[in-house]
Scaffold this motif. Structure first.
Motif, short mmCIF file in Angstrom:
data_model
loop_
_atom_site.label_atom_id
_atom_site.label_comp_id
_atom_site.label_asym_id
_atom_site.label_seq_id
_atom_site.Cartn_x
_atom_site.Cartn_y
_atom_site.Cartn_z
N ARG A 67 11.04 2.25 5.81
CA ARG A 67 10.55 2.80 7.08
C ARG A 67 11.71 2.82 8.07
O ARG A 67 12.62 1.99 8.00
N TYR A 122 -6.02 15.04 -6.22
CA TYR A 122 -5.21 14.37 -7.26
C TYR A 122 -6.03 13.75 -8.38
O TYR A 122 -5.62 12.74 -8.96
N ARG A 161 -1.10 9.33 -5.77
CA ARG A 161 -1.36 10.75 -6.07
C ARG A 161 -1.54 11.01 -7.55
O ARG A 161 -1.39 12.13 -8.02
N CYS A 177 -5.42 7.63 -0.75
CA CYS A 177 -4.54 8.55 -0.03
C CYS A 177 -5.40 9.30 0.99
O CYS A 177 -6.49 9.78 0.65
N TRP A 178 -4.92 9.34 2.20
CA TRP A 178 -5.59 10.13 3.27
C TRP A 178 -5.27 11.58 2.99
O TRP A 178 -4.10 11.96 2.90
N ILE A 179 -6.33 12.42 2.86
CA ILE A 179 -6.10 13.82 2.52
C ILE A 179 -6.36 14.71 3.74
O ILE A 179 -7.46 15.28 3.90
N GLY A 180 -5.33 14.81 4.58
CA GLY A 180 -5.45 15.63 5.77
C GLY A 180 -5.72 17.10 5.44
O GLY A 180 -6.38 17.80 6.21
N PHE A 181 -5.24 17.54 4.30
CA PHE A 181 -5.48 18.92 3.87
C PHE A 181 -6.96 19.28 3.89
O PHE A 181 -7.32 20.43 4.09
N ARG A 211 0.85 -1.20 0.00
CA ARG A 211 0.00 0.00 0.00
C ARG A 211 0.88 1.24 0.00
O ARG A 211 1.85 1.33 0.73
N ARG A 212 0.57 2.17 -0.85
CA ARG A 212 1.26 3.46 -0.86
C ARG A 212 0.22 4.54 -1.10
O ARG A 212 -0.83 4.28 -1.67
N SER A 213 0.53 5.75 -0.70
CA SER A 213 -0.36 6.86 -1.02
C SER A 213 -0.27 7.12 -2.52
O SER A 213 0.83 7.35 -3.04
N THR A 249 8.41 2.49 0.14
CA THR A 249 9.51 3.32 0.67
C THR A 249 9.99 2.71 1.97
O THR A 249 9.21 2.07 2.68
C1 FMN Z 1 -3.18 11.80 8.89
C2 FMN Z 1 -2.64 11.81 7.48
C3 FMN Z 1 -2.80 12.95 6.70
C4 FMN Z 1 -2.31 12.96 5.39
N1 FMN Z 1 -2.57 14.04 4.60
C5 FMN Z 1 -2.13 14.05 3.32
C6 FMN Z 1 -2.47 15.12 2.44
O1 FMN Z 1 -3.18 16.06 2.79
N2 FMN Z 1 -2.00 15.09 1.16
C7 FMN Z 1 -1.22 14.05 0.71
O2 FMN Z 1 -0.82 14.08 -0.45
N3 FMN Z 1 -0.90 13.00 1.52
C8 FMN Z 1 -1.34 12.97 2.79
N4 FMN Z 1 -1.08 11.90 3.60
C9 FMN Z 1 -0.27 10.78 3.09
C10 FMN Z 1 1.12 10.78 3.70
O3 FMN Z 1 1.88 11.83 3.14
C11 FMN Z 1 1.76 9.41 3.44
O4 FMN Z 1 1.00 8.42 4.10
C12 FMN Z 1 3.20 9.34 3.92
O5 FMN Z 1 4.02 10.23 3.20
C13 FMN Z 1 3.78 7.91 3.79
O6 FMN Z 1 3.70 7.48 2.43
P1 FMN Z 1 2.86 6.18 2.02
O7 FMN Z 1 1.43 6.37 2.45
O8 FMN Z 1 2.99 6.12 0.52
O9 FMN Z 1 3.47 4.98 2.69
C14 FMN Z 1 -1.59 11.84 4.88
C15 FMN Z 1 -1.45 10.70 5.67
C16 FMN Z 1 -1.99 10.66 6.96
C17 FMN Z 1 -1.88 9.39 7.76
#
Ligand code: FMN
Length: 186
Positions: free
Chosen positions: A177, A93, A14, A133-137, A10-12, A175
């Motif tokens: 850890r 994205y 985009r 992808c979790w979008i905290g923004f 699993r990866r974020s 990536t």
């Molecule tokens: C609480 C939380 C908020 C995040 N917010 C954003 C975000 O707003 N935009 C984004 O591109 N990625 C966001 N991410 C993804 C993280 O950047 C990403 O999980 C981290 O860099 C590790 O990469 P991976 O998920 O590919 O393993 C968020 C992840 C978490 C858990």
């Protein structure tokens, strides 16, 4: 796919293709989210779904405006100023679906369980070949009373995890850890 494989791969994501995600698939992922544990089995989650890459692009513009208005109050956001000012930057994205995990109002704080639910959804999506992808923004705007009213979110529900879902252009490579930090092992 085995659980360890889903976790490790699993990866974020985009970058998404134009292919939509079917409603039945989203429902399956949300069901998977509800399989995680929760304190006293309270199952404190609720979900909101926003579909359509164009609708999400418009929401992205509102997210960026909201964050830019908070830049001076939140110094940690300053490093994102350039991206937030870039008209081409879409905080979602180009994904076709956003699933928002909310914590229901209750005496027990269910946010931890809701975050696990989000991970359950992300792993189930990975298993289905979908990116997330979790979008905290987007949390601040989604948590605003104005948007909650617009979306019909009842009083007391709190945003925990906005997670985009879609068909990935590609899965980024895993990536590394950091080594786990053990505080004790008695
Ligand atoms: C609480 C939380 C908020 C995040 N917010 C954003 C975000 O707003 N935009 C984004 O591109 N990625 C966001 N991410 C993804 C993280 O950047 C990403 O999980 C981290 O860099 C590790 O990469 P991976 O998920 O590919 O393993 C968020 C992840 C978490 C858990």
């Amino acid at each position: 796919m085995q659980v360890m494989e889903a976790l490790a791969s699993r990866r974020s994501v985009r970058a998404y293709t134009d292919e939509p995600v079917e409603r039945a698939t989203v429902e399956r992922l949300v069901r998977a989210a509800t399989l995680v544990p929760s304190g006293m089995n309270t199952q404190p989650w609720a979900f909101g779904v926003i579909e359509g890459a164009e609708r999400l692009r418009l929401l992205s513009d509102r997210v960026k405006t909201d964050l830019l208005s908070k830049l001076s109050a939140v110094p940690a956001l300053e490093r994102y100023r350039e991206a937030l000012c870039d008209p081409a930057y879409n905080v979602f994205y180009g994904a076709p679906v956003l699933v928002v995990v909310y914590a229901r109002p209750m005496p027990y704080d269910g946010r931890g369980a809701c975050a696990m639910a989000a991970l359950g959804l992300m792993l189930a999506a990975r298993d289905a070949g979908l990116g997330t992808c979790w979008i905290g923004f987007s949390e601040s705007l989604l948590e605003s009373q104005a948007l909650k009213a617009e979306l019909g979110v009842p009083a007391g529900y709190r945003v925990v995890a906005p997670v985009i879902v879609g068909h990935p252009v590609a899965f980024p490579a895993p990536t590394p850890r950091a080594e786990p930090e053990y505080l004790y092992w008695k």
